[in-house]
Design an enzyme around this catalytic site. Structure first.
Site, PDB file in Angstrom:
ATOM      1  N   LYS A 105       0.858  -1.196   0.000  1.00  0.00           N
ATOM      2  CA  LYS A 105       0.000   0.000   0.000  1.00  0.00           C
ATOM      3  C   LYS A 105       0.882   1.229   0.000  1.00  0.00           C
ATOM      4  CE  LYS A 105      -4.487   0.692   0.423  1.00  0.00           C
ATOM      5  NZ  LYS A 105      -5.445  -0.320  -0.065  1.00  0.00           N
TER       6      LYS A 105
HETATM    7  N1  GLU Z   1      -7.286  -0.075  -3.215  1.00  0.00           N
HETATM    8  C1  GLU Z   1      -8.043  -1.259  -3.465  1.00  0.00           C
HETATM    9  C2  GLU Z   1      -8.076  -2.157  -2.245  1.00  0.00           C
HETATM   10  O1  GLU Z   1      -7.835  -1.721  -1.183  1.00  0.00           O
HETATM   11  C3  GLU Z   1      -7.580  -1.965  -4.703  1.00  0.00           C
HETATM   12  C4  GLU Z   1      -6.214  -2.537  -4.666  1.00  0.00           C
HETATM   13  C5  GLU Z   1      -5.776  -3.043  -6.016  1.00  0.00           C
HETATM   14  O2  GLU Z   1      -6.587  -3.073  -6.911  1.00  0.00           O
HETATM   15  O3  GLU Z   1      -4.621  -3.400  -6.118  1.00  0.00           O
HETATM   16  O4  GLU Z   1      -8.395  -3.302  -2.350  1.00  0.00           O
END
Ligand code: GLU
Length: 417
Positions: A105
């Site tokens: 993240k």
């Molecule tokens: N931000 C989204 C999540 O928390 C998508 C993550 C992604 O698609 O890699 O799942």
């Protein structure tokens, strides 16, 4: 307590699952650490000539099962521990779905509403350049998260590609279709939530189409799920954004509210027949069949969990429920469909985008949605089986399945050196 450290809270959820499956203590300790985290500063010359320096983070929690995968968020509340917690969650999400990916993240501490488009562009490009060595299609693939979307992904893809001297769409997912994005990605979290809910209601002989629903959050997740659920006949009786919202016992007209929001208005200023104003605190006390927290972390905590009056909680946001609140909800007999399963449609279609980019061969919407449904329902089935078999919550079962796959990968790979 609401200001609970998000990383500590996430690790507690794993502790509970680890006990159930008898996870080896060494593996548990290993999974509680992030592989690497980077703190970066981004100097940006603002439109008025001032220099402002923003702080950002990128965290790889695990690459045990494949390249790291995770979104990038822009929010004034971003902290390293929050990003660690969200990266940790991504590892369990990819593992639960059985995708060959790890978890990561990123975040920038900024209120993007206060920045012009040009300032946002410079900030996003500089951030990408600062984390350049940590990302790439075989290293870590970014995606949209809170307050980021197609435009930010396009800037990241371009900055990365310019540095590498060739076009590399696979470094981000959630891109515009014109530069390697996939159909169905924008609506994927909401669509996936609907597939899971539909399947649960069928199993429980619960009539979804006549149910009442309260939703916190009217962004990329909340507005899409609201639209889908209202289109199949559910009554959305309350919905809020960050500063409050509206309720109506007769059911809200979601399409009208989406255009109201698109015109730049606040939900709480929306006026219609039989529509009243509601705060975020009141939303959680509203009696309903299904409650959908689709805003941000720690919204359901020990202080309000006892007042919640619903049958099912469908977690659209990441980590909307603290571990203390989880215990209260379980005691009340409320069925919680955990974030790492409920909102995993976004990740799932991101994975499809990534493989389409690598193969330079693009799918149609029908294929995207039917493959997503297959993967999500396969994961849901395994969660239900474990939960029924061991009399544990869906969340604990979801973590246990994720943890077992990670433990197996850890065992097979061994430790370096
Ligand atoms: N931000 C989204 C999540 O928390 C998508 C993550 C992604 O698609 O890699 O799942």
């Amino acid at each position: 307590m609401r200001n609970i450290n998000p990383f500590e809270s996430a690790k507690k959820k794993l502790d509970i699952a680890a006990k159930v499956i008898g996870l080896a203590p060494n593996t548990l300790e290993y999974l509680k650490k992030v592989e690497r985290s980077l703190i970066v500063s981004m100097p940006v010359v603002m439109d008025d000539g001032r220099l402002e320096i923003f702080e950002g983070f990128r965290v790889h929690h695990s690459t045990l099962r494949g390249p790291a995968k995770g979104g990038l968020r822009y929010s004034p509340l971003v902290s390293l521990d929050e990003i660690k917690a969200l990266a940790f969650l991504m590892t369990f999400k990819t593992s639960l779905l059985g995708l060959p990916l790890g978890g990561s993240k990123g975040g920038i501490r900024v209120d993007p509403k206060k920045l012009s488009q040009d300032e946002l562009r410079k900030l996003t490009r500089r951030y990408t350049s600062e984390i350049l060595n940590m990302i790439g299609p075989d290293i870590d693939i970014l995606a949209p998260d809170m307050n980021t979307g197609e435009q930010e992904m396009a800037w990241i893809m371009d900055t990365y590609s310019m540095n590498k001297g060739r076009s590399i769409p696979g470094v981000v997912t959630g891109k515009p279709i014109e530069i390697g994005g996939t159909v169905g990605r924008t609506d994927a979290p909401g669509t996936g939530m609907y597939y899971i809910l539909q399947s649960l209601c069928e199993r429980q002989n619960f009539n979804l189409t006549s149910s009442t629903i309260a939703i916190q959050g009217f962004g990329k997740v909340g507005s899409v799920v609201a639209q889908i659920l209202s289109s199949v006949g559910c009554k959305i009786i309350a919905i809020t954004d960050s500063v409050g919202g509206v309720f109506s016992n007769k059911g809200l007209n979601i399409n009208k509210m989406i255009s109201w929001k698109q015109q730049g208005n606040l939900l709480k200023n929306y006026k219609d027949e039989d529509v009243g104003i509601i705060t975020n605190e009141e939303l959680f006390r509203t009696p309903c069949d299904i409650l959908v927290p689709a805003a941000t972390e720690n919204q359901i905590f020990s202080g309000n969990a006892g007042d919640i009056d619903c049958k099912i909680i469908l977690e659209g946001a990441n980590s909307p429920t603290t571990s203390q609140a989880d215990t209260i909800l379980n005691e009340k007999g409320i069925l919680v469909i955990p974030d790492i399963l409920a909102n995993a449609g976004g990740l799932c279609v991101s994975y499809f985008e990534y493989i389409q980019d690598i193969q330079s061969y693009f799918w149609n919407l029908e294929r995207v949605n039917s493959e997503m449904k297959r993967i999500l329902l396969r994961a849901f089935e395994s969660v239900i089986n474990l939960s029924d078999g061991k009399s544990i919550s869906y969340r604990t079962a979801a973590y246990a399945i994720g943890a077992e796959r990670l433990a197996r990968a850890h065992e097979l790979r061994g430790l370096f050196p």
